[in-house]
Design a protein around this motif. Structure first.
Motif, PDB file in Angstrom:
ATOM      1  N   GLY B 442       0.842  -1.196   0.000  1.00 53.08           N
ATOM      2  CA  GLY B 442       0.000   0.000   0.000  1.00 53.08           C
ATOM      3  C   GLY B 442       0.866   1.230   0.000  1.00 53.08           C
ATOM      4  N   THR B 443       0.461   2.243   0.751  1.00 53.01           N
ATOM      5  CA  THR B 443       1.314   3.423   0.868  1.00 53.01           C
ATOM      6  C   THR B 443       1.669   3.644   2.326  1.00 53.01           C
ATOM      7  OG1 THR B 443      -0.649   4.790   0.982  1.00 53.01           O
ATOM      8  CG2 THR B 443       0.456   4.651  -1.154  1.00 53.01           C
ATOM      9  N   ILE B 444       2.912   3.947   2.546  1.00 52.89           N
ATOM     10  CA  ILE B 444       3.388   4.289   3.878  1.00 52.89           C
ATOM     11  C   ILE B 444       3.898   5.717   3.790  1.00 52.89           C
ATOM     12  CG2 ILE B 444       4.988   3.704   5.727  1.00 52.89           C
ATOM     13  CD1 ILE B 444       5.276   0.916   4.385  1.00 52.89           C
ATOM     14  N   SER B 449       7.174  14.405   5.752  1.00 56.80           N
ATOM     15  CA  SER B 449       7.612  14.563   4.371  1.00 56.80           C
ATOM     16  C   SER B 449       6.390  14.413   3.488  1.00 56.80           C
ATOM     17  CB  SER B 449       8.662  13.494   4.040  1.00 56.80           C
ATOM     18  OG  SER B 449       8.762  13.313   2.652  1.00 56.80           O
ATOM     19  N   ASP B 450       6.449  14.951   2.277  1.00 57.69           N
ATOM     20  CA  ASP B 450       5.314  14.756   1.387  1.00 57.69           C
ATOM     21  C   ASP B 450       5.466  13.474   0.584  1.00 57.69           C
ATOM     22  OD1 ASP B 450       6.463  17.359  -0.937  1.00 57.69           O
ATOM     23  OD2 ASP B 450       7.366  15.498  -0.217  1.00 57.69           O
ATOM     24  N   GLN B 451       6.496  12.699   0.889  1.00 55.35           N
ATOM     25  CA  GLN B 451       6.718  11.460   0.138  1.00 55.35           C
ATOM     26  C   GLN B 451       5.975  10.304   0.774  1.00 55.35           C
ATOM     27  OE1 GLN B 451      10.221  10.418  -1.599  1.00 55.35           O
ATOM     28  NE2 GLN B 451      11.331  12.301  -1.216  1.00 55.35           N
ATOM     29  N   THR B 452       5.591   9.356  -0.084  1.00 55.13           N
ATOM     30  CA  THR B 452       5.092   8.089   0.447  1.00 55.13           C
ATOM     31  C   THR B 452       5.905   6.971  -0.184  1.00 55.13           C
ATOM     32  OG1 THR B 452       3.480   7.873  -1.327  1.00 55.13           O
ATOM     33  CG2 THR B 452       2.710   8.928   0.692  1.00 55.13           C
ATOM     34  N   VAL B 453       6.001   5.878   0.510  1.00 53.07           N
ATOM     35  CA  VAL B 453       6.721   4.729  -0.024  1.00 53.07           C
ATOM     36  C   VAL B 453       5.798   3.519   0.037  1.00 53.07           C
ATOM     37  CG1 VAL B 453       8.975   5.633   0.646  1.00 53.07           C
ATOM     38  CG2 VAL B 453       7.706   4.138   2.211  1.00 53.07           C
ATOM     39  N   GLN B 454       6.264   2.447  -0.577  1.00 50.15           N
ATOM     40  CA  GLN B 454       5.435   1.248  -0.606  1.00 50.15           C
ATOM     41  C   GLN B 454       5.987   0.124   0.260  1.00 50.15           C
ATOM     42  OE1 GLN B 454       5.090   0.477  -4.984  1.00 50.15           O
ATOM     43  NE2 GLN B 454       2.938   0.452  -4.368  1.00 50.15           N
ATOM     44  N   TYR B 455       7.301   0.039   0.318  1.00 49.03           N
ATOM     45  CA  TYR B 455       7.911  -1.097   0.997  1.00 49.03           C
ATOM     46  C   TYR B 455       8.632  -0.655   2.263  1.00 49.03           C
ATOM     47  CZ  TYR B 455       6.734  -3.910  -3.022  1.00 49.03           C
ATOM     48  OH  TYR B 455       6.038  -4.576  -3.990  1.00 49.03           O
ATOM     49  N   VAL B 456       8.741  -1.572   3.197  1.00 53.12           N
ATOM     50  CA  VAL B 456       9.369  -1.265   4.474  1.00 53.12           C
ATOM     51  C   VAL B 456      10.813  -0.838   4.273  1.00 53.12           C
ATOM     52  CG1 VAL B 456       9.969  -2.159   6.740  1.00 53.12           C
ATOM     53  CG2 VAL B 456       7.877  -2.918   5.635  1.00 53.12           C
ATOM     54  N   GLN B 458      11.978   0.876   2.169  1.00 54.55           N
ATOM     55  CA  GLN B 458      12.057   2.250   1.675  1.00 54.55           C
ATOM     56  C   GLN B 458      11.800   3.274   2.774  1.00 54.55           C
ATOM     57  OE1 GLN B 458       9.027   1.756  -1.322  1.00 54.55           O
ATOM     58  NE2 GLN B 458      10.521   1.644  -2.975  1.00 54.55           N
ATOM     59  N   THR B 459      11.313   2.814   3.919  1.00 52.25           N
ATOM     60  CA  THR B 459      11.055   3.760   5.000  1.00 52.25           C
ATOM     61  C   THR B 459      12.373   4.290   5.525  1.00 52.25           C
ATOM     62  OG1 THR B 459      11.034   1.983   6.647  1.00 52.25           O
ATOM     63  CG2 THR B 459       8.915   2.609   5.694  1.00 52.25           C
ATOM     64  N   ARG B 460      12.292   5.473   6.132  1.00 53.65           N
ATOM     65  CA  ARG B 460      13.532   6.088   6.646  1.00 53.65           C
ATOM     66  C   ARG B 460      13.908   5.457   7.976  1.00 53.65           C
ATOM     67  NH1 ARG B 460      12.325   7.289   1.682  1.00 53.65           N
ATOM     68  NH2 ARG B 460      12.391   9.497   1.120  1.00 53.65           N
ATOM     69  N   SER B 461      12.929   5.001   8.732  1.00 50.98           N
ATOM     70  CA  SER B 461      13.161   4.289   9.986  1.00 50.98           C
ATOM     71  C   SER B 461      11.824   3.726  10.429  1.00 50.98           C
ATOM     72  CB  SER B 461      13.712   5.232  11.067  1.00 50.98           C
ATOM     73  OG  SER B 461      12.731   6.168  11.454  1.00 50.98           O
ATOM     74  N   HIS B 462      11.831   2.960  11.483  1.00 49.55           N
ATOM     75  CA  HIS B 462      10.601   2.309  11.939  1.00 49.55           C
ATOM     76  C   HIS B 462       9.547   3.327  12.364  1.00 49.55           C
ATOM     77  CE1 HIS B 462      10.983   2.931  16.371  1.00 49.55           C
ATOM     78  NE2 HIS B 462      12.231   3.131  16.030  1.00 49.55           N
TER      79      HIS B 462
END
Lengths: 456, 584
Positions: B442-444, B449-456, B458-462
């Motif tokens: 989905g989207t995280i 930030s105005d960014q969203t990511v899809q995969y864990v 890709q997250t900047r941290s937990h």
């Protein structure tokens, strides 16, 4: 006989004696990590009055000045409704109306201190009873794990619950079993998120069907890495727990009861603790976490979760827990409260006097208070005193001149559960003995003891 | 080497890199139960010689041959592709890629696959598009440097972008490290590289400016020495090595406590400041006292004693040149020492091969000393290019060995890399595998930030996983031992809690359902256009990155007869197979 949450068999004493080995703890020395307890020279007499211990942990550090060590000043909000109790102490009736009724049955110690000012170090201290040591942090077990280990050889076949249960603490900074066997690991649950070990009735049939499919697919897959077999065994073990209807009953919180406990995360945890204790199925120590006390800023901010919210949750949940333990029979003539040692404290106190520039209170390790009840604790006593700003202990009013420290609290817990707190484990991976309670502070020798005043 | 020394050497490796060497009782919590008797896990030793592809093979197979160590054969194409993708991108290969790879008859298809992953097709494009390869390795360094929001707030986001760009443009690793060590910032929310050092600030409530300078310098020295020189000074931060560390690390046993302070002293020209109480910016400017004060009380450690604390580099005793800014001197000394390259090599090697090359303490003789030295020279002599280093490792045949342990292998043979080490996949990878295989990413939203990511990965941290939407995923990750980049280390130990999470956790249960836009829905909507056998093959490829054998096809096609329910059950079962969560 097997320990349910892992499928490592616990060797029975009979088997060991047959094999010709006599150990004190009942474990065979099958690896470096099987500990051997050696009773220390100091002869002590543990009380053994409790079947179980519940530590209600006020995570973040509750402000003694705004809870149970009230000092009136310009900083005291009107909503506190400060009045003198029949026992003669100042009490914030607005914050703790229900616990006020329990004062004749509980003890409050105000002459307490701790060694650490930083959250993770202080929380470590409260969980392990030792200063955090980078060299040994991986091997040193939490108090609850030591308790689990002490009782491992005495688990009955009817004991289906884990010995050490942690509620609402989460994984961050949760200290586990170190060098002790995996069965001493904390069983951690968050009440607002159903545990995967709890299978909803609607899910049960599907899970059974899927489990059968999984066995079919795995079949005889020939050569597999050892790690895969381990994974399989642990799945079997988890499955066993999931299929146990008694577990489901203990973990399910009835809606009507939830309301009585406050219908929030902390209330749920108190209710669950009651069910765990009442099940009498092997739980020995419960770490029951109440999060959010670290109010550096806007303590009385009407929006959001503030000091008032926390006090209400604590008042509702703790008093309901005390009441239910008190009215549930243990055996003829005794109640669950007679057999449960309950304590309530955080990892340090907070600054005294007026609020800070951010309208809150900061950390203060030099003064904190703790509440004790159950298993022989003599109620109606509030002892120890801090200065007029509530920031430093003036008198501790117990068997020593010094303040009461976390180690003394840990000695008390062990004593209540019948554990000799002067024991040590010698076969640790590092080779250094792990003393249940180290009679040292930095480089000073100290004598820590159970808080005798609570019982006599 | 005498037996006791070998134990000391093995234990030394564990303290140097936090690796527990094989054969030593595990020190993490949750030990697995003893294996049942009669478990077949060994294979016939490979008779065929494995071709030597590069310097890694040359060194390792020479040692293997010299010492009569039995080794595994090369892994199959299926095993290679899954392993390569998981190691380099944190995600499994897509079914179409697997089928194409297996059908490809060209002799160096493995090499070509490696190249295609390492390439940066998006460089110089307009859109800031991410690639799984870069995502995975930025995450790796963010983890290593312990970058989260609790200290740095949105400095975390800027630091992430900084690292990402550095990896994208193949910035030389030594340049990157020098930049981070010498960074200044009036606000760490603006100047990204400063976040590396500011992560290690130590607060002191009793100090007028709320900062404990000396403790902060100590933490910076410990962190930089650990990450960039592979030497853990934490023990000697409280006491001399002598009388404590002889059995653990012979080198550290010679280190005195004040040598840490001499290392920390390089940072005393810098001043860390925290102008606000909590949750706001830091500054890091060259306004420090320019002297390490041993009289300053510590909030973390036992009191210091008076000693010579002029800046002196730990490994050489070198001091800053006249007029040379001290942090610049430190950065120069660290990155020009051969140990810097070797530590970087060992870091990447451990991540890809499952155990460190360095099995002995600094300075002592070790099994793979020569290989480590040569790889170090190769790294430093070629622009400290991380991508090149990764390529060298995964192109070797040593990396491509099977994980089937030869039946004649003995306990001491663990250190030879004669077979692939099996490891449980980290939490983030297992979660991303589930998201990709089920097609339900989905989207995280990235915090602040105005960014969203899809995969864990890709997250900047937990801390990006904070809403109700991601609550089940967050719980999954915690159970699987995700590191919180604070005190908590990554936990890969097997446990019944992990097993229960796979069987009945909310995240896995939800992802086994037929969801809109997901793979299971696509399969269902194709209806009779796909045969049961085709569906089973697709699911095996998607979840386990391999084709099913005949028995599996038979069982699985039977289940599909139950329609939608059977499809969901099959997805669940494939995720719950042991091989799903392991990297072999």
């Amino acid at each position: 006989m097997s320990n349910l949450e892992t499928d490592r068999p616990v060797l029975s004493r009979r088997m060991l004696l047959r094999a010709g080995m006599a150990t004190l703890a009942g474990y065979e020395l099958e690896s470096l990590l099987r500990p051997v307890n050696v009773a220390a020279a100091r002869k002590v007499q543990p009380r053994g009055a409790a079947e179980c211990c519940i530590w209600v942990f006020l995570k973040g550090g509750a402000p003694q000045l705004d809870t149970w060590d009230l000092k009136e000043g310009a900083w005291t909000p009107g909503q506190f409704e400060v009045k003198r109790t029949p026992g003669g102490i100042l009490w914030p009736y607005g914050q703790f109306p229900k616990l006020a009724q329990w004062l004749p049955r509980v003890a409050v110690a105000r002459g307490m201190e701790t060694w650490e000012s930083a959250h993770n170090r202080a929380q470590y201290y409260m969980q392990v009873g030792h200063i955090i040591s980078p060299a040994r942090v991986r091997e040193m077990p939490a108090v609850g794990s030591v308790i689990a280990h002490e009782f491992a050889g005495r688990r009955k076949d009817s004991d289906f619950l884990p010995p050490y249960v942690v509620l609402n603490y989460g994984n961050d900074g949760l200290i586990k079993e170190g060098c002790l066997p995996a069965g001493c690991s904390p069983f951690s649950m968050m009440t607002q998120r159903p545990s995967p070990f709890l299978v909803a009735d609607a899910e049960r049939e599907r899970l059974n069907r899927r489990w059968a499919l999984l066995r079919d697919l795995e079949g005889n897959s020939g050569q597999q890495p050892l790690e895969f077999s381990t994974h399989g065994e642990l799945s079997v073990s988890a499955r066993r727990m999931m299929s146990n209807p008694a577990l489901s009953k203990v973990m399910t919180l009835p809606a009507a009861e939830r309301a009585r406990y406050g219908a929030n995360a902390f209330g749920d945890a108190c209710l669950l603790a009651r069910q765990l204790v009442a099940a009498r199925a092997g739980v020995k120590h419960i770490l029951l976490n109440h999060d959010g006390w670290d109010l550096h800023a806007a303590m009385y901010n009407p929006k959001g979760r503030n000091h008032y919210t926390l006090c209400k949750e604590l008042d509702d949940g703790l008093s309901a827990l005390l009441a239910d333990l008190d009215r549930t029979e243990f055996e003829r003539g005794s109640t669950l409260l007679d057999k449960t040692f309950l304590l309530c404290m955080g990892e340090f106190g907070r600054t005294g006097g007026p609020l800070t520039v951010n309208a809150g209170r900061d950390h203060n390790r030099y003064a904190m208070c703790g509440l004790f009840a159950g298993a022989g604790v003599i109620g109606g006593q509030v002892f120890g005193a801090t200065d007029e700003r509530g920031a430093k202990v003036k008198s501790s009013d117990w068997q020593y001149k010094r303040s009461i420290y976390p180690e003394d609290v840990v000695c008390t817990i062990y004593s209540q559960l019948g554990i000799d707190w002067t024991k040590r484990i010698t076969s640790t991976p590092s080779g250094r003995a792990f003393e249940y309670v180290e009679m040292m502070s930095g480089t000073n020798v100290m004598k820590f003891d159970p808080i005798g005043r609570l019982f006599a | 080497m005498k037996a006791i020394q070998r134990v000391a050497v093995l234990f030394a490796a564990s303290t140097l890199f936090g690796q527990i060497p094989a054969g030593h009782p595990p020190l993490t919590s949750s030990q697995p139960p003893a294996p049942p008797a009669g478990v077949v896990r060994r294979a016939q030793p490979s008779g065929a010689a494995v071709p030597i592809r590069n310097l890694i093979d040359r060194h390792l197979f020479a040692k293997i041959q010299q010492n009569g160590v039995p080794h595994a054969a090369l892994c199959t194409d299926e095993e290679f592709l899954r392993r390569l993708h998981l190691d380099l991108t944190g995600r499994p290969p897509e079914p179409a890629k697997i089928t194409a790879f297996l059908a490809d008859g060209s002799p160096d298809k493995r090499g070509k696959e490696i190249e295609s992953i390492l390439a940066s097709p998006y460089l110089y494009k307009i859109q800031k598009t991410k690639t799984p390869f870069l995502d995975r390795w930025v995450y790796f360094f963010m983890d290593l440097f312990k970058i989260g929001t609790s200290q740095l707030r949105i400095g975390r986001n800027h630091f992430y972008d900084y690292l990402y760009l550095a990896l994208l443009t193949e910035a030389p690793y030594d340049e990157l490290v020098r930049e981070m060590l010498t960074a200044t910032a009036r606000s760490n929310w603006v100047d990204a590289p400063s976040n590396f050092l500011l992560r290690h600030y130590v607060e002191d409530d009793s100090s007028p400016d709320r900062m404990n300078d000396e403790d902060s310098y100590d933490e910076i020295a410990i962190a930089s020495t650990k990450y960039f020189l592979g030497i853990d000074l934490e023990c000697v931060s409280c006491h001399d090595g002598r009388g404590h560390l002889e059995k653990i690390n012979p080198y550290l046993a010679t280190v005195r406590r004040e040598q840490l302070w001499q290392q920390a002293a390089f940072f005393t020209q810098a001043k860390l400041r925290k102008p606000y109480l909590i949750d706001q910016e830091f500054s890091l400017l060259e306004k420090g006292k320019g002297a390490y004060d041993t009289k300053r009380s510590s909030v973390l450690r036992v009191p210091r004693y008076t000693a010579d604390v002029t800046p002196r580099f730990l490994l050489t005793g070198e001091q800053p040149r006249p007029g040379e800014p001290w942090r610049q001197a430190y950065a120069r000394m660290v990155t020009s020492h051969p140990r810097f390259a070797q530590a970087a090599v060992n870091l990447i090697w451990t991540e890809l091969m499952g155990a460190g090359l360095e099995q002995g303490p600094y300075g002592a003789q070790s099994l793979h000393d020569e290989l480590l030295a040569e790889l170090g020279r190769d790294f430093s002599g070629n622009g400290f290019n991380l991508r090149r280093l990764i390529r060298t490792i995964v192109s070797s045949n040593a990396y491509q060995l099977s994980s089937a342990i030869p039946s004649t292998a003995k306990p001491g043979h663990d250190a030879y890399f004669a077979w692939r080490k099996v490891r449980r996949l980290p939490a983030e990878t297992v979660a991303d595998m589930i998201l990709q295989a089920t097609g339900t990413a989905g989207t995280i939203p990235v915090w602040r930030s105005d960014q969203t990511v899809q995969y864990v990965m890709q997250t900047r941290s937990h801390e990006d996983l904070r809403g109700a939407d991601t609550a089940a995923l967050k719980e999954f990750l915690v159970t699987f031992g995700q590191s919180n980049r604070d005190k908590g280390e990554r936990d890969l130990a097997p446990s019944s809690a992990v097993a229960a999470e796979m069987m009945n956790g909310k995240f896995v249960r939800e992802r086994s359902l037929i969801r809109k836009g997901g793979r299971l829905e696509q399969i269902q909507s194709r209806g009779s256009k796909s045969s049961a056998e085709e569906i089973v093959e697709e699911l095996y490829l998607a979840f386990l990155s391999r084709r099913p054998d005949r028995r599996e096809v038979s069982v699985a096609t039977g289940v599909l007869a139950a329609g939608a329910e059977g499809l969901e059950d099959l997805a669940w079962a494939l995720m719950n197979k042991a091989e799903f969560v392991y990297n072999r």
